[in-house]
Design a protein around this motif. Sequence first.
Motif, PDB file in Angstrom:
ATOM      1  N   LEU A   1       0.981  -1.175   0.081  1.00 30.38           N
ATOM      2  CA  LEU A   1      -0.179  -0.028  -0.130  1.00 30.38           C
ATOM      3  C   LEU A   1       0.783   1.379   0.124  1.00 30.38           C
ATOM      4  CD1 LEU A   1      -2.776   1.402   0.336  1.00 30.38           C
ATOM      5  CD2 LEU A   1      -2.441   1.466   2.965  1.00 30.38           C
ATOM      6  N   VAL A   2       0.845   1.958  -0.826  1.00 36.49           N
ATOM      7  CA  VAL A   2       1.442   3.378  -1.078  1.00 36.49           C
ATOM      8  C   VAL A   2       0.420   4.435  -0.368  1.00 36.49           C
ATOM      9  CG1 VAL A   2       2.341   5.308  -2.417  1.00 36.49           C
ATOM     10  CG2 VAL A   2       3.006   2.794  -2.764  1.00 36.49           C
ATOM     11  N   VAL A   3       0.937   5.195   0.521  1.00 38.19           N
ATOM     12  CA  VAL A   3      -0.052   6.190   1.078  1.00 38.19           C
ATOM     13  C   VAL A   3       0.469   7.533   0.508  1.00 38.19           C
ATOM     14  CG1 VAL A   3      -0.866   7.345   3.290  1.00 38.19           C
ATOM     15  CG2 VAL A   3      -0.544   4.900   3.333  1.00 38.19           C
ATOM     16  N   ASP A   4      -0.098   8.214  -0.336  1.00 42.35           N
ATOM     17  CA  ASP A   4       0.333   9.433  -0.479  1.00 42.35           C
ATOM     18  C   ASP A   4       0.071  10.625   0.419  1.00 42.35           C
ATOM     19  OD1 ASP A   4       0.913  11.839  -1.752  1.00 42.35           O
ATOM     20  OD2 ASP A   4      -0.296  11.443  -3.612  1.00 42.35           O
ATOM     21  N   PHE A   5       0.907  11.030   1.133  1.00 44.39           N
ATOM     22  CA  PHE A   5       0.518  12.023   2.349  1.00 44.39           C
ATOM     23  C   PHE A   5       1.155  13.162   2.148  1.00 44.39           C
ATOM     24  CE2 PHE A   5       0.322  12.415   7.159  1.00 44.39           C
ATOM     25  CZ  PHE A   5      -1.330  12.408   7.365  1.00 44.39           C
ATOM     26  N   ASP A   6       1.269  13.612   0.875  1.00 43.15           N
ATOM     27  CA  ASP A   6       1.782  14.986   0.390  1.00 43.15           C
ATOM     28  C   ASP A   6       0.635  15.623  -0.336  1.00 43.15           C
ATOM     29  OD1 ASP A   6       3.051  17.038  -1.014  1.00 43.15           O
ATOM     30  OD2 ASP A   6       4.760  15.903  -1.590  1.00 43.15           O
ATOM     31  N   PRO A   7       0.490  16.753  -0.055  1.00 44.95           N
ATOM     32  CA  PRO A   7      -0.839  17.661  -0.799  1.00 44.95           C
ATOM     33  C   PRO A   7      -0.625  17.829  -2.121  1.00 44.95           C
ATOM     34  CG  PRO A   7      -0.282  18.675   1.492  1.00 44.95           C
ATOM     35  CD  PRO A   7       0.814  17.641   1.187  1.00 44.95           C
ATOM     36  N   GLN A   8       0.732  17.602  -2.619  1.00 45.51           N
ATOM     37  CA  GLN A   8       0.878  17.936  -3.942  1.00 45.51           C
ATOM     38  C   GLN A   8       0.176  16.794  -4.928  1.00 45.51           C
ATOM     39  OE1 GLN A   8       4.910  19.440  -4.958  1.00 45.51           O
ATOM     40  NE2 GLN A   8       5.292  19.447  -2.849  1.00 45.51           N
ATOM     41  N   ALA A   9       0.057  15.722  -4.324  1.00 48.41           N
ATOM     42  CA  ALA A   9      -0.424  14.213  -4.602  1.00 48.41           C
ATOM     43  C   ALA A   9       0.316  13.740  -5.903  1.00 48.41           C
ATOM     44  CB  ALA A   9      -1.806  14.791  -5.211  1.00 48.41           C
ATOM     45  N   ASN A  10       1.593  13.968  -5.984  1.00 49.18           N
ATOM     46  CA  ASN A  10       2.699  13.269  -7.139  1.00 49.18           C
ATOM     47  C   ASN A  10       2.608  11.914  -6.905  1.00 49.18           C
ATOM     48  OD1 ASN A  10       3.155  15.861  -8.076  1.00 49.18           O
ATOM     49  ND2 ASN A  10       4.971  16.182  -6.653  1.00 49.18           N
TER      50      ASN A  10
ATOM     51  N   VAL B   1      -7.654   2.775  -2.976  1.00 52.86           N
ATOM     52  CA  VAL B   1      -8.212   2.343  -4.573  1.00 52.86           C
ATOM     53  C   VAL B   1      -7.057   1.348  -5.118  1.00 52.86           C
ATOM     54  CG1 VAL B   1      -9.199   4.182  -4.869  1.00 52.86           C
ATOM     55  CG2 VAL B   1      -6.866   4.236  -5.579  1.00 52.86           C
ATOM     56  N   GLU B   2      -7.467   0.523  -6.068  1.00 53.78           N
ATOM     57  CA  GLU B   2      -6.568  -0.454  -6.737  1.00 53.78           C
ATOM     58  C   GLU B   2      -5.684   0.518  -8.135  1.00 53.78           C
ATOM     59  OE1 GLU B   2      -8.671  -3.675  -8.290  1.00 53.78           O
ATOM     60  OE2 GLU B   2      -8.948  -4.727  -6.398  1.00 53.78           O
ATOM     61  N   THR B   3      -4.630  -0.147  -8.198  1.00 52.70           N
ATOM     62  CA  THR B   3      -3.811   0.496  -9.210  1.00 52.70           C
ATOM     63  C   THR B   3      -3.905  -0.435 -10.645  1.00 52.70           C
ATOM     64  OG1 THR B   3      -1.702  -0.229  -8.702  1.00 52.70           O
ATOM     65  CG2 THR B   3      -2.493   1.669  -7.704  1.00 52.70           C
ATOM     66  N   ASP B   4      -3.055   0.017 -11.404  1.00 54.99           N
ATOM     67  CA  ASP B   4      -2.907  -0.995 -12.920  1.00 54.99           C
ATOM     68  C   ASP B   4      -1.771  -1.989 -12.384  1.00 54.99           C
ATOM     69  OD1 ASP B   4      -5.058   0.163 -14.074  1.00 54.99           O
ATOM     70  OD2 ASP B   4      -3.469   1.604 -15.415  1.00 54.99           O
ATOM     71  N   VAL B   5      -1.252  -1.811 -11.310  1.00 60.71           N
ATOM     72  CA  VAL B   5       0.035  -2.708 -10.949  1.00 60.71           C
ATOM     73  C   VAL B   5      -0.709  -3.657  -9.973  1.00 60.71           C
ATOM     74  CG1 VAL B   5       2.272  -2.756  -9.749  1.00 60.71           C
ATOM     75  CG2 VAL B   5       1.473  -0.927 -11.357  1.00 60.71           C
ATOM     76  N   GLU B   6      -0.265  -4.991 -10.359  1.00 54.24           N
ATOM     77  CA  GLU B   6      -0.979  -6.080  -9.340  1.00 54.24           C
ATOM     78  C   GLU B   6      -0.152  -5.994  -8.077  1.00 54.24           C
ATOM     79  OE1 GLU B   6      -1.318 -10.908  -9.356  1.00 54.24           O
ATOM     80  OE2 GLU B   6      -0.168  -9.963 -11.116  1.00 54.24           O
ATOM     81  N   ASN B   7      -0.844  -6.176  -7.007  1.00 51.68           N
ATOM     82  CA  ASN B   7      -0.449  -6.277  -5.715  1.00 51.68           C
ATOM     83  C   ASN B   7      -0.288  -4.712  -5.208  1.00 51.68           C
ATOM     84  OD1 ASN B   7      -0.416  -9.037  -5.675  1.00 51.68           O
ATOM     85  ND2 ASN B   7       1.428  -9.149  -6.400  1.00 51.68           N
ATOM     86  N   LEU B   8      -0.548  -3.702  -5.837  1.00 50.82           N
ATOM     87  CA  LEU B   8      -0.186  -2.452  -5.275  1.00 50.82           C
ATOM     88  C   LEU B   8      -1.426  -1.418  -5.310  1.00 50.82           C
ATOM     89  CD1 LEU B   8       1.810  -0.187  -4.574  1.00 50.82           C
ATOM     90  CD2 LEU B   8       2.367   0.008  -6.992  1.00 50.82           C
ATOM     91  N   HIS B   9      -1.848  -1.188  -3.936  1.00 46.47           N
ATOM     92  CA  HIS B   9      -2.998  -0.346  -3.810  1.00 46.47           C
ATOM     93  C   HIS B   9      -2.385   1.127  -3.412  1.00 46.47           C
ATOM     94  CE1 HIS B   9      -5.932  -3.933  -2.778  1.00 46.47           C
ATOM     95  NE2 HIS B   9      -5.517  -3.720  -3.983  1.00 46.47           N
ATOM     96  N   LEU B  10      -3.305   1.999  -3.424  1.00 48.17           N
ATOM     97  CA  LEU B  10      -2.804   3.340  -3.394  1.00 48.17           C
ATOM     98  C   LEU B  10      -4.166   4.238  -2.282  1.00 48.17           C
ATOM     99  CD1 LEU B  10      -1.480   6.081  -3.778  1.00 48.17           C
ATOM    100  CD2 LEU B  10      -3.073   6.477  -5.570  1.00 48.17           C
ATOM    101  N   ALA B  11      -3.556   4.797  -1.371  1.00 48.42           N
ATOM    102  CA  ALA B  11      -4.461   5.768  -0.504  1.00 48.42           C
ATOM    103  C   ALA B  11      -4.069   7.110  -1.184  1.00 48.42           C
ATOM    104  CB  ALA B  11      -4.068   5.719   1.071  1.00 48.42           C
ATOM    105  N   PRO B  12      -4.919   7.600  -2.132  1.00 50.22           N
ATOM    106  CA  PRO B  12      -4.741   8.816  -2.815  1.00 50.22           C
ATOM    107  C   PRO B  12      -4.676  10.078  -1.886  1.00 50.22           C
ATOM    108  CG  PRO B  12      -6.789   8.176  -3.441  1.00 50.22           C
ATOM    109  CD  PRO B  12      -5.986   6.946  -2.527  1.00 50.22           C
TER     110      PRO B  12
END
Length: 283
Positions: A49-58, A95-106
């Motif tokens: 799980l990648v947690v995007d904790f930056d307001p820039q949302a890169n 949310v799911e991403t196009d990469v298998e096994n990789l999710h994102l908290a946007p």
Amino acid sequence: MRKQPAKENGNTVQRAQCVAFANHKGGSGKTTSCLSIAGYLAKGGSKVLVVDFDPQANATTGLGIDKKTPQYTMYDAVLGQCDGQQGVPITRVIVETDVENLHLAPAEFDLAVAECYMLSSRNRTSILRRILELVRAFYDYILLDLPPTSGLLTINGLCASDHVVVPLDPSIYSLETLEDLQKSFGDIKRLTGHAIHPIAAVLIRYVKADGRKRSPCQEVEASLKAMFSPVFVVPAADEIFQTQKKGLPISHYAPQSGVGKAYEKIANSIRIHALAPAGANKA
């Protein structure tokens, strides 16, 4: 969301290893390093799980997610932990991403506003840690992409982490910023009791010298080795720009490139170090 705890090598992993990517300086390669390593960990079969904790949302756009699309973001998850505010649990953010096994908290830009609500909340340095507790049993790794600031978002990310990776660009300003970052590690431990455990430094855009004289990159590398172990170098490469355009990590765009192999090596090291006893480093 998956219904069962993640497994690796047949063994149930009760709690994900949480790794923060931190540097107070912008342009240091935090997002690129976070996504590249996440891609290789996921490619190896780990649930990430990648947690995007930056307001820039890169990190959000870097994984191919339009930051205007998600119904909920980490802004909503933070509000759910703030006194007097209404939000949602992180399970509704992921949310799911196009990469298998990789999710994102946007993320979204309003995450910067959420920091104001955090300031007036109780236990404000542990907000992100409480948010993540709900999902730590469902992943092998949670990677935190933190903003280039020393504010409460970054402090929360560091307090939620088991380990820290410090990416930086080859400049004198980066070395100067490292002194502040290391000071913040000590401040956090003194104020909250949470020890920060750096497990790697990643020097991006690395260029070797053509002649006998050391290049600026090599000088920065030498200074880093006095503060961190291990220190990894990632070569300057056009492929990084292309991965950002494609919304894919380098592991799934150009894995055989020089930069791809460099990040694969770092990911393999993190697999080892994240499972080892914390604190076995120089920083």
